[in-house]
Write a protein that holds these residues in place. Structure first.
Motif, PDB file in Angstrom:
ATOM      1  N   MET A  42       0.862  -1.205   0.055  1.00 33.67           N
ATOM      2  CA  MET A  42      -0.042   0.062   0.061  1.00 33.67           C
ATOM      3  C   MET A  42       0.953   1.059  -0.106  1.00 33.67           C
ATOM      4  O   MET A  42       0.671   2.182  -0.591  1.00 33.67           O
ATOM      5  CB  MET A  42      -0.967   0.103   1.420  1.00 33.67           C
ATOM      6  N   VAL A  43       2.051   1.063   0.790  1.00 33.30           N
ATOM      7  CA  VAL A  43       2.941   2.336   0.589  1.00 33.30           C
ATOM      8  C   VAL A  43       3.255   2.636  -0.794  1.00 33.30           C
ATOM      9  O   VAL A  43       3.475   3.818  -0.918  1.00 33.30           O
ATOM     10  CB  VAL A  43       4.203   2.035   1.677  1.00 33.30           C
ATOM     11  N   LYS A  44       3.868   1.677  -1.398  1.00 33.05           N
ATOM     12  CA  LYS A  44       4.029   2.104  -2.739  1.00 33.05           C
ATOM     13  C   LYS A  44       3.120   2.740  -3.594  1.00 33.05           C
ATOM     14  O   LYS A  44       3.205   3.614  -4.352  1.00 33.05           O
ATOM     15  CB  LYS A  44       4.658   0.748  -3.752  1.00 33.05           C
ATOM     16  N   GLU A  45       1.740   2.143  -3.461  1.00 30.94           N
ATOM     17  CA  GLU A  45       0.576   2.835  -4.297  1.00 30.94           C
ATOM     18  C   GLU A  45       0.489   4.347  -3.847  1.00 30.94           C
ATOM     19  O   GLU A  45       0.222   5.250  -4.839  1.00 30.94           O
ATOM     20  CB  GLU A  45      -0.606   2.307  -3.912  1.00 30.94           C
ATOM     21  N   PHE A  46       0.670   4.831  -2.529  1.00 32.02           N
ATOM     22  CA  PHE A  46       0.507   5.974  -2.239  1.00 32.02           C
ATOM     23  C   PHE A  46       1.743   6.936  -2.799  1.00 32.02           C
ATOM     24  O   PHE A  46       1.547   8.131  -3.124  1.00 32.02           O
ATOM     25  CB  PHE A  46       0.645   6.403  -0.461  1.00 32.02           C
ATOM     26  N   LYS A  67       3.425   6.201  -5.544  1.00 29.25           N
ATOM     27  CA  LYS A  67       3.014   6.213  -7.049  1.00 29.25           C
ATOM     28  C   LYS A  67       2.136   7.529  -7.133  1.00 29.25           C
ATOM     29  O   LYS A  67       2.241   8.205  -8.128  1.00 29.25           O
ATOM     30  CB  LYS A  67       2.471   4.890  -7.502  1.00 29.25           C
ATOM     31  N   ALA A  68       1.102   7.756  -6.359  1.00 33.98           N
ATOM     32  CA  ALA A  68       0.096   8.679  -6.591  1.00 33.98           C
ATOM     33  C   ALA A  68       0.793  10.068  -6.073  1.00 33.98           C
ATOM     34  O   ALA A  68       0.119  11.174  -6.199  1.00 33.98           O
ATOM     35  CB  ALA A  68      -0.990   8.675  -5.678  1.00 33.98           C
ATOM     36  N   GLY A  69       1.968  10.204  -5.626  1.00 37.66           N
ATOM     37  CA  GLY A  69       2.462  11.401  -5.316  1.00 37.66           C
ATOM     38  C   GLY A  69       2.506  11.900  -3.845  1.00 37.66           C
ATOM     39  O   GLY A  69       2.809  12.904  -3.528  1.00 37.66           O
ATOM     40  N   PHE A  70       2.105  10.963  -3.031  1.00 31.18           N
ATOM     41  CA  PHE A  70       2.106  11.181  -1.511  1.00 31.18           C
ATOM     42  C   PHE A  70       3.272  10.684  -0.925  1.00 31.18           C
ATOM     43  O   PHE A  70       3.243   9.371  -0.674  1.00 31.18           O
ATOM     44  CB  PHE A  70       0.630  10.919  -1.008  1.00 31.18           C
ATOM     45  N   PRO A  71       4.250  11.532  -0.383  1.00 29.56           N
ATOM     46  CA  PRO A  71       5.442  10.868   0.335  1.00 29.56           C
ATOM     47  C   PRO A  71       4.796  10.244   1.668  1.00 29.56           C
ATOM     48  O   PRO A  71       3.947  10.683   2.296  1.00 29.56           O
ATOM     49  CB  PRO A  71       6.247  11.982   0.703  1.00 29.56           C
ATOM     50  N   VAL A  72       5.256   9.128   2.080  1.00 30.80           N
ATOM     51  CA  VAL A  72       4.921   8.337   3.237  1.00 30.80           C
ATOM     52  C   VAL A  72       6.239   7.954   4.168  1.00 30.80           C
ATOM     53  O   VAL A  72       7.025   7.650   3.406  1.00 30.80           O
ATOM     54  CB  VAL A  72       4.262   7.154   2.594  1.00 30.80           C
ATOM     55  N   VAL A  73       5.990   8.127   5.410  1.00 34.41           N
ATOM     56  CA  VAL A  73       7.230   7.654   6.121  1.00 34.41           C
ATOM     57  C   VAL A  73       6.586   6.696   7.114  1.00 34.41           C
ATOM     58  O   VAL A  73       5.361   6.531   7.600  1.00 34.41           O
ATOM     59  CB  VAL A  73       7.878   8.677   6.891  1.00 34.41           C
ATOM     60  N   GLN A  74       7.291   5.364   7.287  1.00 39.94           N
ATOM     61  CA  GLN A  74       6.816   4.429   8.241  1.00 39.94           C
ATOM     62  C   GLN A  74       7.935   4.554   9.395  1.00 39.94           C
ATOM     63  O   GLN A  74       9.096   4.278   9.202  1.00 39.94           O
ATOM     64  CB  GLN A  74       7.035   2.985   7.494  1.00 39.94           C
ATOM     65  N   MET A  75       7.315   4.543  10.342  1.00 38.63           N
ATOM     66  CA  MET A  75       7.886   4.569  11.762  1.00 38.63           C
ATOM     67  C   MET A  75       7.837   3.194  12.350  1.00 38.63           C
ATOM     68  O   MET A  75       6.954   2.553  12.354  1.00 38.63           O
ATOM     69  CB  MET A  75       7.644   5.548  12.753  1.00 38.63           C
ATOM     70  N   ALA A  76       9.088   2.290  12.365  1.00 38.56           N
ATOM     71  CA  ALA A  76       9.038   0.966  12.784  1.00 38.56           C
ATOM     72  C   ALA A  76      10.308   0.699  13.608  1.00 38.56           C
ATOM     73  O   ALA A  76      11.352   1.156  13.234  1.00 38.56           O
ATOM     74  CB  ALA A  76       9.049  -0.132  11.376  1.00 38.56           C
ATOM     75  N   ASN A  77      10.172  -0.375  14.291  1.00 34.58           N
ATOM     76  CA  ASN A  77      11.052  -0.856  15.394  1.00 34.58           C
ATOM     77  C   ASN A  77      11.583  -2.147  14.389  1.00 34.58           C
ATOM     78  O   ASN A  77      12.953  -2.263  14.852  1.00 34.58           O
ATOM     79  CB  ASN A  77      10.606  -1.254  16.582  1.00 34.58           C
TER      80      ASN A  77
END
Length: 79
Positions: free
Chosen positions: A1-5, A7-17
């Motif tokens: 899902m992150v990749k789709e966002f 691709k649509a031009g919305f930068p996404v950050v994932q905070m993960a341990n």
């Protein structure tokens, strides 16, 4: 899902341990967190220390959204 966002031009950050898992699922901007039960805090520390830790990590995440990247990037945080 992150990749789709992305691709649509919305930068996404994932905070993960679990940074290797975040890389595997394709997150482009990754900010490491503390632990599974307390990703942005440590109940063994004072409320002021927890606030500083959260403030810093969320700040790194916000800065990462404004950073132009070409490949998966794990952003550094203070320990």
């Amino acid at each position: 899902m992150v990749k789709e966002f992305e691709k649509a031009g919305f930068p996404v950050v994932q905070m993960a341990n679990l940074v290797p898992v975040a890389k595997t699922v394709g997150a482009n901007r990754i900010v490491p967190t503390i632990s599974i039960p307390y990703p942005l805090g440590d109940p063994a520390t004072s409320k002021e220390e927890q606030w500083k830790l959260r403030y810093h990590r969320v700040g790194v995440a916000l800065d990462s959204l404004a950073t132009d990247i070409k490949e998966q990037t794990v952003f550094k945080v203070k320990l």
